[in-house]
Design a protein around this motif. Sequence first.
Motif, short mmCIF file in Angstrom:
data_model
loop_
_atom_site.label_atom_id
_atom_site.label_comp_id
_atom_site.label_asym_id
_atom_site.label_seq_id
_atom_site.Cartn_x
_atom_site.Cartn_y
_atom_site.Cartn_z
N UNK A 223 34.88 45.86 42.76
CA UNK A 223 35.07 47.02 41.89
C UNK A 223 36.51 47.16 41.43
N UNK A 224 36.65 47.90 40.35
CA UNK A 224 37.96 48.22 39.82
C UNK A 224 38.67 49.15 40.82
N UNK A 225 39.92 48.79 41.12
CA UNK A 225 40.70 49.53 42.11
C UNK A 225 40.78 51.03 41.80
N UNK A 226 40.81 51.34 40.52
CA UNK A 226 40.99 52.73 40.10
C UNK A 226 39.87 53.65 40.62
N UNK A 257 27.52 44.86 43.01
CA UNK A 257 27.25 44.11 44.24
C UNK A 257 27.14 42.64 43.87
N UNK A 258 27.18 41.76 44.88
CA UNK A 258 27.32 40.34 44.53
C UNK A 258 26.12 39.77 43.76
N UNK A 259 24.92 40.40 43.91
CA UNK A 259 23.81 39.86 43.12
C UNK A 259 23.94 40.17 41.63
N UNK A 260 24.81 41.10 41.28
CA UNK A 260 25.04 41.40 39.85
C UNK A 260 26.39 40.87 39.38
N UNK A 261 27.24 40.51 40.32
CA UNK A 261 28.61 40.11 39.96
C UNK A 261 28.66 38.65 39.50
N UNK A 262 29.36 38.44 38.42
CA UNK A 262 29.55 37.09 37.92
C UNK A 262 31.05 36.92 37.69
N UNK A 263 31.69 36.13 38.56
CA UNK A 263 33.15 36.00 38.51
C UNK A 263 33.63 35.58 37.12
N UNK A 267 35.20 41.57 33.87
CA UNK A 267 36.23 42.02 32.93
C UNK A 267 37.52 42.49 33.60
N UNK A 268 37.51 42.61 34.92
CA UNK A 268 38.68 43.19 35.60
C UNK A 268 39.63 42.08 36.03
N UNK A 269 40.92 42.18 35.66
CA UNK A 269 41.89 41.17 36.11
C UNK A 269 41.99 41.15 37.63
N UNK A 270 42.26 39.98 38.18
CA UNK A 270 42.24 39.77 39.63
C UNK A 270 43.05 40.81 40.39
N UNK A 271 44.23 41.18 39.89
CA UNK A 271 45.08 42.09 40.65
C UNK A 271 44.54 43.52 40.65
N UNK A 272 43.58 43.78 39.75
CA UNK A 272 43.02 45.12 39.67
C UNK A 272 41.64 45.19 40.36
N UNK A 273 41.16 44.01 40.82
CA UNK A 273 39.80 43.94 41.37
C UNK A 273 39.81 44.05 42.90
N UNK A 274 38.98 44.93 43.42
CA UNK A 274 38.79 45.00 44.87
C UNK A 274 37.56 44.16 45.21
N UNK A 275 37.73 43.18 46.08
CA UNK A 275 36.59 42.41 46.57
C UNK A 275 36.49 42.74 48.05
#
Length: 440
Positions: A223-226, A257-263, A267-275
């Motif tokens: 998810x987006x960190x924000x 969730x990972x079943x919907x997530x496609x790296x 659209x979220x840049x890596x530094x803004x993404x919480x995994x």
Amino acid sequence: MRRSQYFLPTLKENPAEAQIVSHRLMLRAGMIRQESAGIYSWLPLGFRVLQRIEQIVREEQDASGALEVLMPTIQSADLWRKSGRYDDYGAEMLRIKDRHEREMLYGPTNEEMITEMFRAGVKSYRDVPRMMYHIQWKFRDEVRPRFGVMRGREFLMKDNYSFDIDFAGAKRSYNKMFVAYLRTFARMGLKAIPMEAESGPIGGDMSHEFQILAETGESQIFCDKELLDFDVLSSGVDYDSDLQPVVDRWTSLYAATDDKHDAAKCPVPAEQLVAARGIEVGHIFYFGTKYSKPLDCVVSGANGEQVPVEMGSYGIGVSRLTGAIIEASHDDAGIIWPESVAPFKVGLINLRSGDAKCDAACTDIYGKLRKAGVEVLYDDREESAGGKFADMDLIGLPWQLIIGPRGLAAGKVELKERRTGKRDELSAEDALARLSKRAA
Ligand code: ATP
Ligand code: MG
């Protein structure tokens, strides 16, 4: 409650069978007892927490306009044959035969039953919209029950169902639950992020899972960190108003969730993404006429035409939340209950039970706290001070009020906040005033 009269079988050692911290702590704090795989008894302390959680869920459901009902745990197989799910549900369903050889089952969920109940009681478009929920035990014969109450076989769920005349109405009901869920989890001190998800065996077109972040979560989430900084409770909510802007605000930022997530498409840049890992504490679905059509749940429209109602269903894992809150709130010494779900607000520790002055001071403040409506667990046992401290930290009550001979001689008691460990020495009157104020 006097500890000497309570049933609180705490354990010093970590039970070998518990793999995650919430399971370990629930066993060590004497909250639950396993009766069979994935089936638990709730002991007095655990049951108080379960009831607190249940009550918050209930209050937020009621505020949204949903009506509370209670459906049975045992259902007839016939109903499930009508929807086609009796065979589809598979081995997770516990099937039972009664003495007349009638096929029954222990309900894993209640779409069929409530659809039938609603069908029998309504006629026209004036009878919608409605939402009805219950808080009832479910049984799912999970392949791998584990992590204590987090993935049980028998577990307590709140399930709500909405009935509307068309998609626009169904979306309004969905949005109400979306907002009610945000508020429900926030009141328990949790940050729950709604995430787009697959709808699984319940089936449906629009669905969000509410996930809280915890290392031991079973889902991989992104998810987006924000989103982690969104505030939920500071403003109230008017359930008669259009809630779409609130839902849009949350869903405009990426969360899946990972079943919907496609790296590749994220659209979220890596530094803004919480995994992270997530625990699913709630799940909402819109599924249209999936059940109303086969079960013939129709109302007559404004022009007399027969319309199958549009439905959604909305679950919260009430018993799972007990573990999830501990996963989110503990330290090496034990549980740290948020005040809203704590089994007692205050743990009163008598450092020298049997000493006339200590006993008198403790009995006095215990009575005054109870009179002020503050829930207290009074450790009046003749145990070592160290043992009492360790037990109190383990069970995680928000406040500890510590009374001993040395302090009393100086006219002082000690107040410790469990979350921060901060200790204050103050007079018994000041302690009483502070604790009473917080209870109000
Ligand atoms: P999961 O994906 O965790 O198996 P689910 O999608 O099957 O859950 P739902 O049908 O959406 O579950 O049920 C609503 C809620 O009930 C879930 O969000 C979860 O919090 C809770 N829940 C589901 N299964 C269990 C279980 N076996 N033990 C405890 N709680 C559960
Ligand atoms: Mg789910």
